[in-house]
Motif scaffolding. Sequence first.
Motif, PDB file in Angstrom:
ATOM      1  N   LEU A   1      61.498  45.020  65.093  1.00 44.22           N
ATOM      2  CA  LEU A   1      61.989  44.712  66.436  1.00 44.22           C
ATOM      3  C   LEU A   1      62.233  43.210  66.602  1.00 44.22           C
ATOM      4  CD1 LEU A   1      62.530  45.848  69.329  1.00 44.22           C
ATOM      5  CD2 LEU A   1      60.129  45.376  69.813  1.00 44.22           C
ATOM      6  N   TRP A   2      61.357  42.390  66.035  1.00 40.91           N
ATOM      7  CA  TRP A   2      61.463  40.943  66.190  1.00 40.91           C
ATOM      8  C   TRP A   2      62.140  40.264  65.010  1.00 40.91           C
ATOM      9  CZ3 TRP A   2      56.089  39.403  68.557  1.00 40.91           C
ATOM     10  CH2 TRP A   2      56.047  39.872  69.860  1.00 40.91           C
ATOM     11  N   ARG A   3      62.790  41.048  64.179  1.00 40.58           N
ATOM     12  CA  ARG A   3      63.550  40.530  63.033  1.00 40.58           C
ATOM     13  C   ARG A   3      62.679  39.675  62.107  1.00 40.58           C
ATOM     14  NH1 ARG A   3      68.704  41.893  64.724  1.00 40.58           N
ATOM     15  NH2 ARG A   3      69.059  41.688  66.930  1.00 40.58           N
ATOM     16  N   ARG A   4      61.478  40.192  61.847  1.00 44.33           N
ATOM     17  CA  ARG A   4      60.556  39.551  60.920  1.00 44.33           C
ATOM     18  C   ARG A   4      60.186  40.515  59.786  1.00 44.33           C
ATOM     19  NH1 ARG A   4      61.337  35.602  63.951  1.00 44.33           N
ATOM     20  NH2 ARG A   4      59.786  34.097  64.628  1.00 44.33           N
ATOM     21  N   GLU A   5      61.048  41.523  59.556  1.00 49.20           N
ATOM     22  CA  GLU A   5      60.701  42.563  58.587  1.00 49.20           C
ATOM     23  C   GLU A   5      60.493  42.019  57.184  1.00 49.20           C
ATOM     24  OE1 GLU A   5      63.645  42.168  60.390  1.00 49.20           O
ATOM     25  OE2 GLU A   5      64.909  43.858  59.824  1.00 49.20           O
ATOM     26  N   GLY A   6      61.126  40.903  56.856  1.00 51.51           N
ATOM     27  CA  GLY A   6      60.927  40.290  55.538  1.00 51.51           C
ATOM     28  C   GLY A   6      59.527  39.722  55.354  1.00 51.51           C
ATOM     29  N   LEU A   7      58.809  39.513  56.447  1.00 51.87           N
ATOM     30  CA  LEU A   7      57.454  38.961  56.379  1.00 51.87           C
ATOM     31  C   LEU A   7      56.372  40.027  56.547  1.00 51.87           C
ATOM     32  CD1 LEU A   7      58.064  35.776  58.577  1.00 51.87           C
ATOM     33  CD2 LEU A   7      57.990  35.929  56.085  1.00 51.87           C
TER      34      LEU A   7
END
Length: 196
Positions: free
Chosen positions: A85-91
């Motif tokens: 949702l917060w566009r932090r899926e890479g982390l």
Amino acid sequence: MSEARPPRVLRGILRLGTFNSDGLAEFAATPQAFLNSLAPLLALPVVGGLILLVRGDLVEALVTVLANLVIVLAPPVAAQAMTRLWRREGLWLRYAVVYNWCQWAMVLALLPTLIVGGVLASAGLPGPAVAQLATLALAGYWMALNWFLARTTLNLSGGRAALFVFAWWLASLLLILVPMLVAGLVAGAPITGLPA
């Protein structure tokens, strides 16, 4: 980054458990590191289920194991939804590995809490008050640690990290309680608490 060895993982837990972000360097962000971080958390409910199974409590063993697996897996699942949702899926993978390992920091925090509780009890504070203060202290530490982990691993501001922790906590609670409520309704029994 190479796979972290157990002694380095312990060092990372100690560093992060005392709010030192340099402990992040001790953890790998790989699928294997994630599985390694889950293994000890999953082993405890499985062993507990095996003990119940040996006693002949098949249904209780299955329910206990499955409920505890949901408790262990709900936070990483809820966190993954939030990172998308917060566009932090890479982390997310790094967060999930660090989160799983740092649950053991709570065990380490228990010792000083018990020592302070013993001192307060010997100073005359009633036992129930000591227990409530200890529970409040551990809950506060747990929330602060989770906020710190979200802020440092996901590069969030302090406010967004607090919102992240609250949102995944609420989602995890729903993932844990809804199946328990449904099982209670199906069985016709009231829900008395979380499984051990």
